[in-house]
Every structure is written in C-alpha cells, then in structure tokens.
Design a protein around this motif. Structure first.
Motif, PDB file in Angstrom:
ATOM      1  N   VAL A   1       0.108  50.736   7.750  1.00 29.63           N
ATOM      2  CA  VAL A   1       0.966  50.199   6.474  1.00 29.63           C
ATOM      3  C   VAL A   1       2.432  50.527   6.864  1.00 29.63           C
ATOM      4  CG1 VAL A   1       1.494  50.945   4.053  1.00 29.63           C
ATOM      5  CG2 VAL A   1      -0.999  50.971   4.894  1.00 29.63           C
ATOM      6  N   PRO A   2       3.302  49.655   7.006  1.00 33.44           N
ATOM      7  CA  PRO A   2       4.750  49.783   7.039  1.00 33.44           C
ATOM      8  C   PRO A   2       5.289  50.780   6.263  1.00 33.44           C
ATOM      9  CG  PRO A   2       4.204  47.336   6.786  1.00 33.44           C
ATOM     10  CD  PRO A   2       3.085  48.323   6.552  1.00 33.44           C
ATOM     11  N   ILE A   3       6.371  51.640   6.661  1.00 36.00           N
ATOM     12  CA  ILE A   3       6.702  52.682   5.898  1.00 36.00           C
ATOM     13  C   ILE A   3       7.919  52.221   4.838  1.00 36.00           C
ATOM     14  CG2 ILE A   3       8.389  54.628   6.145  1.00 36.00           C
ATOM     15  CD1 ILE A   3       5.262  54.928   6.993  1.00 36.00           C
ATOM     16  N   GLY A   4       8.213  51.173   5.177  1.00 36.66           N
ATOM     17  CA  GLY A   4       9.247  50.182   4.195  1.00 36.66           C
ATOM     18  C   GLY A   4       8.335  49.623   3.059  1.00 36.66           C
TER      19      GLY A   4
ATOM     20  N   PHE B   1       0.087  67.307   1.750  1.00 38.33           N
ATOM     21  CA  PHE B   1      -0.234  66.347   1.189  1.00 38.33           C
ATOM     22  C   PHE B   1       0.546  65.126   1.626  1.00 38.33           C
ATOM     23  CE2 PHE B   1      -3.664  67.754  -2.166  1.00 38.33           C
ATOM     24  CZ  PHE B   1      -3.793  68.936  -1.864  1.00 38.33           C
ATOM     25  N   TYR B   2       1.909  65.126   1.655  1.00 36.77           N
ATOM     26  CA  TYR B   2       2.619  64.276   2.115  1.00 36.77           C
ATOM     27  C   TYR B   2       2.271  64.099   3.497  1.00 36.77           C
ATOM     28  CZ  TYR B   2       5.434  64.467  -2.165  1.00 36.77           C
ATOM     29  OH  TYR B   2       5.857  64.789  -3.530  1.00 36.77           O
ATOM     30  N   ARG B   3       1.882  64.974   4.294  1.00 39.26           N
ATOM     31  CA  ARG B   3       1.582  64.520   5.636  1.00 39.26           C
ATOM     32  C   ARG B   3       0.413  64.006   5.814  1.00 39.26           C
ATOM     33  NH1 ARG B   3       4.141  68.002   9.723  1.00 39.26           N
ATOM     34  NH2 ARG B   3       5.760  69.317   8.744  1.00 39.26           N
ATOM     35  N   ALA B   4      -0.458  64.208   4.719  1.00 39.45           N
ATOM     36  CA  ALA B   4      -1.749  63.357   4.793  1.00 39.45           C
ATOM     37  C   ALA B   4      -1.432  61.788   4.439  1.00 39.45           C
ATOM     38  CB  ALA B   4      -2.958  64.281   3.878  1.00 39.45           C
ATOM     39  N   VAL B   5      -0.577  61.630   3.629  1.00 38.75           N
ATOM     40  CA  VAL B   5      -0.489  60.182   3.244  1.00 38.75           C
ATOM     41  C   VAL B   5       0.334  59.367   4.400  1.00 38.75           C
ATOM     42  CG1 VAL B   5       1.115  58.752   1.600  1.00 38.75           C
ATOM     43  CG2 VAL B   5      -0.146  60.809   0.554  1.00 38.75           C
ATOM     44  N   ALA B   6       1.375  60.186   5.243  1.00 42.50           N
ATOM     45  CA  ALA B   6       2.021  59.614   6.167  1.00 42.50           C
ATOM     46  C   ALA B   6       0.885  59.288   7.409  1.00 42.50           C
ATOM     47  CB  ALA B   6       2.878  60.780   6.708  1.00 42.50           C
ATOM     48  N   LEU B   7      -0.040  60.127   7.669  1.00 43.53           N
ATOM     49  CA  LEU B   7      -1.117  60.093   8.629  1.00 43.53           C
ATOM     50  C   LEU B   7      -2.004  58.904   8.361  1.00 43.53           C
ATOM     51  CD1 LEU B   7      -2.799  61.141  11.134  1.00 43.53           C
ATOM     52  CD2 LEU B   7      -4.205  62.617   9.631  1.00 43.53           C
ATOM     53  N   ALA B   8      -2.378  58.779   6.969  1.00 43.79           N
ATOM     54  CA  ALA B   8      -3.169  57.654   6.506  1.00 43.79           C
ATOM     55  C   ALA B   8      -2.625  56.544   6.655  1.00 43.79           C
ATOM     56  CB  ALA B   8      -3.686  58.042   5.216  1.00 43.79           C
ATOM     57  N   ALA B   9      -1.009  56.274   6.488  1.00 41.86           N
ATOM     58  CA  ALA B   9      -0.387  55.089   6.535  1.00 41.86           C
ATOM     59  C   ALA B   9      -0.141  54.737   8.186  1.00 41.86           C
ATOM     60  CB  ALA B   9       1.065  55.297   6.027  1.00 41.86           C
ATOM     61  N   LEU B  10       0.000  55.850   9.051  1.00 40.76           N
ATOM     62  CA  LEU B  10      -0.091  55.464  10.455  1.00 40.76           C
ATOM     63  C   LEU B  10      -1.602  54.790  10.762  1.00 40.76           C
ATOM     64  CD1 LEU B  10       1.651  58.439  11.883  1.00 40.76           C
ATOM     65  CD2 LEU B  10       2.613  56.289  11.965  1.00 40.76           C
ATOM     66  N   ARG B  11      -2.379  55.241  10.370  1.00 39.39           N
ATOM     67  CA  ARG B  11      -4.014  54.929  10.829  1.00 39.39           C
ATOM     68  C   ARG B  11      -4.144  53.404  10.072  1.00 39.39           C
ATOM     69  NH1 ARG B  11      -7.747  60.154  10.016  1.00 39.39           N
ATOM     70  NH2 ARG B  11      -7.073  61.223  11.922  1.00 39.39           N
ATOM     71  N   ALA B  12      -3.603  53.161   9.057  1.00 33.56           N
ATOM     72  CA  ALA B  12      -3.760  52.006   8.337  1.00 33.56           C
ATOM     73  C   ALA B  12      -2.832  50.880   8.501  1.00 33.56           C
ATOM     74  CB  ALA B  12      -4.139  52.173   6.989  1.00 33.56           C
TER      75      ALA B  12
ATOM     76  N   ILE C   1       1.944  53.350  -2.046  1.00 30.47           N
ATOM     77  CA  ILE C   1       1.679  54.000  -3.260  1.00 30.47           C
ATOM     78  C   ILE C   1       0.193  53.749  -3.384  1.00 30.47           C
ATOM     79  CG2 ILE C   1       1.838  54.101  -5.723  1.00 30.47           C
ATOM     80  CD1 ILE C   1       4.836  53.094  -5.006  1.00 30.47           C
ATOM     81  N   ALA C   2      -0.178  52.510  -3.327  1.00 30.36           N
ATOM     82  CA  ALA C   2      -1.740  52.220  -3.405  1.00 30.36           C
ATOM     83  C   ALA C   2      -2.578  52.909  -2.454  1.00 30.36           C
ATOM     84  CB  ALA C   2      -1.929  50.674  -3.147  1.00 30.36           C
ATOM     85  N   LEU C   3      -2.098  53.181  -1.423  1.00 29.54           N
ATOM     86  CA  LEU C   3      -2.708  53.889  -0.391  1.00 29.54           C
ATOM     87  C   LEU C   3      -2.607  55.538  -0.940  1.00 29.54           C
ATOM     88  CD1 LEU C   3      -4.068  53.995   2.714  1.00 29.54           C
ATOM     89  CD2 LEU C   3      -1.562  55.032   3.397  1.00 29.54           C
ATOM     90  N   ALA C   4      -1.759  55.898  -1.209  1.00 31.60           N
ATOM     91  CA  ALA C   4      -1.519  57.394  -1.631  1.00 31.60           C
ATOM     92  C   ALA C   4      -2.868  57.728  -2.756  1.00 31.60           C
ATOM     93  CB  ALA C   4      -0.380  57.766  -2.202  1.00 31.60           C
ATOM     94  N   ALA C   5      -2.937  56.652  -3.796  1.00 36.37           N
ATOM     95  CA  ALA C   5      -3.626  56.782  -4.984  1.00 36.37           C
ATOM     96  C   ALA C   5      -4.973  56.520  -4.620  1.00 36.37           C
ATOM     97  CB  ALA C   5      -3.391  55.581  -5.828  1.00 36.37           C
ATOM     98  N   GLN C   6      -5.589  56.116  -3.456  1.00 35.01           N
ATOM     99  CA  GLN C   6      -6.771  56.164  -3.211  1.00 35.01           C
ATOM    100  C   GLN C   6      -7.356  57.264  -2.035  1.00 35.01           C
ATOM    101  OE1 GLN C   6      -8.587  53.549  -0.636  1.00 35.01           O
ATOM    102  NE2 GLN C   6      -6.725  54.076   0.473  1.00 35.01           N
ATOM    103  N   LEU C   7      -6.460  58.075  -1.710  1.00 33.81           N
ATOM    104  CA  LEU C   7      -7.031  59.184  -0.794  1.00 33.81           C
ATOM    105  C   LEU C   7      -7.671  60.129  -1.339  1.00 33.81           C
ATOM    106  CD1 LEU C   7      -3.704  59.075   1.303  1.00 33.81           C
ATOM    107  CD2 LEU C   7      -5.886  57.873   1.932  1.00 33.81           C
ATOM    108  N   GLN C   8      -8.586  60.835  -0.904  1.00 30.70           N
ATOM    109  CA  GLN C   8      -9.179  62.009  -1.199  1.00 30.70           C
ATOM    110  C   GLN C   8      -8.787  63.133  -0.424  1.00 30.70           C
ATOM    111  OE1 GLN C   8     -13.483  62.158  -1.351  1.00 30.70           O
ATOM    112  NE2 GLN C   8     -13.137  63.876  -2.190  1.00 30.70           N
TER     113      GLN C   8
END
Ligand code: DC
Length: 228
Positions: free
Chosen positions: A51-54, A38-49, A60-67
């Motif tokens: 979203v800077p890791i900092g 699940f942590y990996r899925a959030v990281a993948l979604a951040a890369l794709r969108a 957090i907003a991204l993680a909250a809306q992922l399915q």
C-alpha cells in the motif's frame, strides 16, 4: 489497595518510556500498551501489502481491518511485550529499518490515528489497570486518565542512552537520527505534555530514579484518593 486505573506515559523517542512502564506494570499488575508499536504494525502491514504511503484511504482501510494484540513479556533481551499482527508474532519485524523509515508518515494520516485511538480507548476500558505509552495519550487518547506523566530529555541525552544500549561507538549519528525523528513526529502528533501531566526531566536521572519518581506519583495519587 486502590491504584490509578489508567496511567499515561508520554514523551519523545528513546526517553525510556517503555522501560519505565514495564517496571511499573510488573510491580503493580498493569497491562502495558505501547501505542507506537501499533503504528509500527500498520506500517509493517502497509509494506507487506504494497500500500503506497501516500494513499491515505487504503491505509485507513488497512488499519481498520488489522487484528493487533499485545502479550506481556518479562523484559529480558529488551523485549517488554510481544505484538501479534493477525496472529503472527511481529515483535522483531516492527523494529526493522523499513518500518522505521515510514512509520512517522503512517502516523501522520488522521484516519489511521482515529482507527488506532478507538482501539486504544477500547483496550483501556476493557482492562482494570492499563499503563499506556505514546506521544498524545494524555492529551488526545485518554484525556481523563487518572495519572498522567510526561518524560523528557534532550536529544543529546537520549542519543547517549541509546548508544550505551546498542554499544555503538559514537552517539552523533544516533542523535541526528533522533532529531529527525522528533521533527517528523512533531509535525503530526501533539508533542507536548498535557496540562495536568507530571513532567519529569530525566536528563540527570538514572532509569531507577525515574521509576522511583513514578512510584512516588502513584503513592501520592493513592494518598489523595484516601487509600494506601
Ligand atoms: O515510540 P515509537 O518510536 O515506537 O513510535 C513509532 C511512531 O509512531 C513514531 O513515528 C511516533 C508515532 N506515534 C504517534 O504518532 N503517536 C503515538 N501515540 C505513538 C507513536
């Protein structure tokens, strides 16, 4: 036959948690949830969108809306479950080097942990039998779990196991990478066994022997709860 409704299986990277959990899940009919995925899925979604890791707030907003969904798999080719992110199968994508590189930083964001922990607790409550794999499941996520297990092994042993799996000629680079991973992970998570966890040093044990130890722990639990 009553079984412990929730089993937690914590421990460092590459200690064999998912392999063991899959064997137990298959034998006893548990849903396997690998929280690292699940942590990996959030990281993948951040890369794709992009979203800077900092940017913790956006993460957090991204993680909250992922399915994120987990589907069982039979373990062939080392695939112990499939993961879907917003309907897409990302089982392979979450293992990419890009994800590997940033996932510890994503997992360091407390708000991301809170979002995912709520998901983990919901999943555990929804299913009659869950075996949950991670780093802080017995300590933080599900402190009331019926049966807690912590698998451990030195970086040398874990690197050598991974080398055998991947067929790489030397385990030294793998060991160095693992030690760096341990270091990054330990800064962010509660990286120790729960007080009431059964600690298994897997250093001198085959994977079959570790599975047998977990089977014994389940049998002990059943004996203590008056059911066999
Ligand atoms: O187990 P893994 O390598 O798939 O975990 C990926 C990352 O997620 C790793 O950096 C540790 C982190 N993680 C965590 O912080 N808490 C968990 N419960 C599970 C994994």
């Amino acid at each position: 036959m009553t079984l412990p409704p929730v089993i937690t299986l914590d421990g460092p990277a590459s200690v064999g948690k998912t392999t063991v959990a899959h064997a137990i899940a298959t034998q006893f009919g548990y849903l396997l949830i690998d929280t690292g995925a699940f942590y990996r899925a959030v990281a993948l979604a951040a890369l794709r969108a992009n979203v800077p890791i900092g940017d913790a707030e956006r993460l957090i907003a991204l993680a909250a809306q992922l399915q994120i969904e987990v589907l069982p798999a039979d373990g062939s080719n080392g695939v112990f479950y499939r993961l879907r992110l917003n309907g897409e199968d990302v089982t392979a994508a979450i293992r990419s080097a890009d994800v590997e590189q940033i996932v510890s930083q994503v997992a360091a964001v407390q708000g991301v942990r809170q979002v995912l922990n709520a998901t983990f607790r919901r999943l555990a409550a929804q299913h009659p039998r869950v075996i949950m794999v991670g780093r802080d499941i017995g300590t933080v996520v599900l402190p009331d779990a019926a049966l807690k297990i912590y698998l451990d092994a030195s970086p040398e042993v874990r690197a050598e196991r991974r080398r055998k799996q991947t067929g790489e000629p030397t385990s030294q680079d793998i060991q160095q990478a693992l030690e760096q991973r341990d270091q990054r992970d330990s800064q962010t998570t509660l990286f120790y066994p729960a007080q009431d966890a059964h600690y298994i040093d897997t250093g001198n044990l085959s994977i079959q022997a570790v599975i047998a130890r977990v089977q014994d722990l389940i049998a002990d639990w059943q004996a203590r709860h008056g059911q066999t």
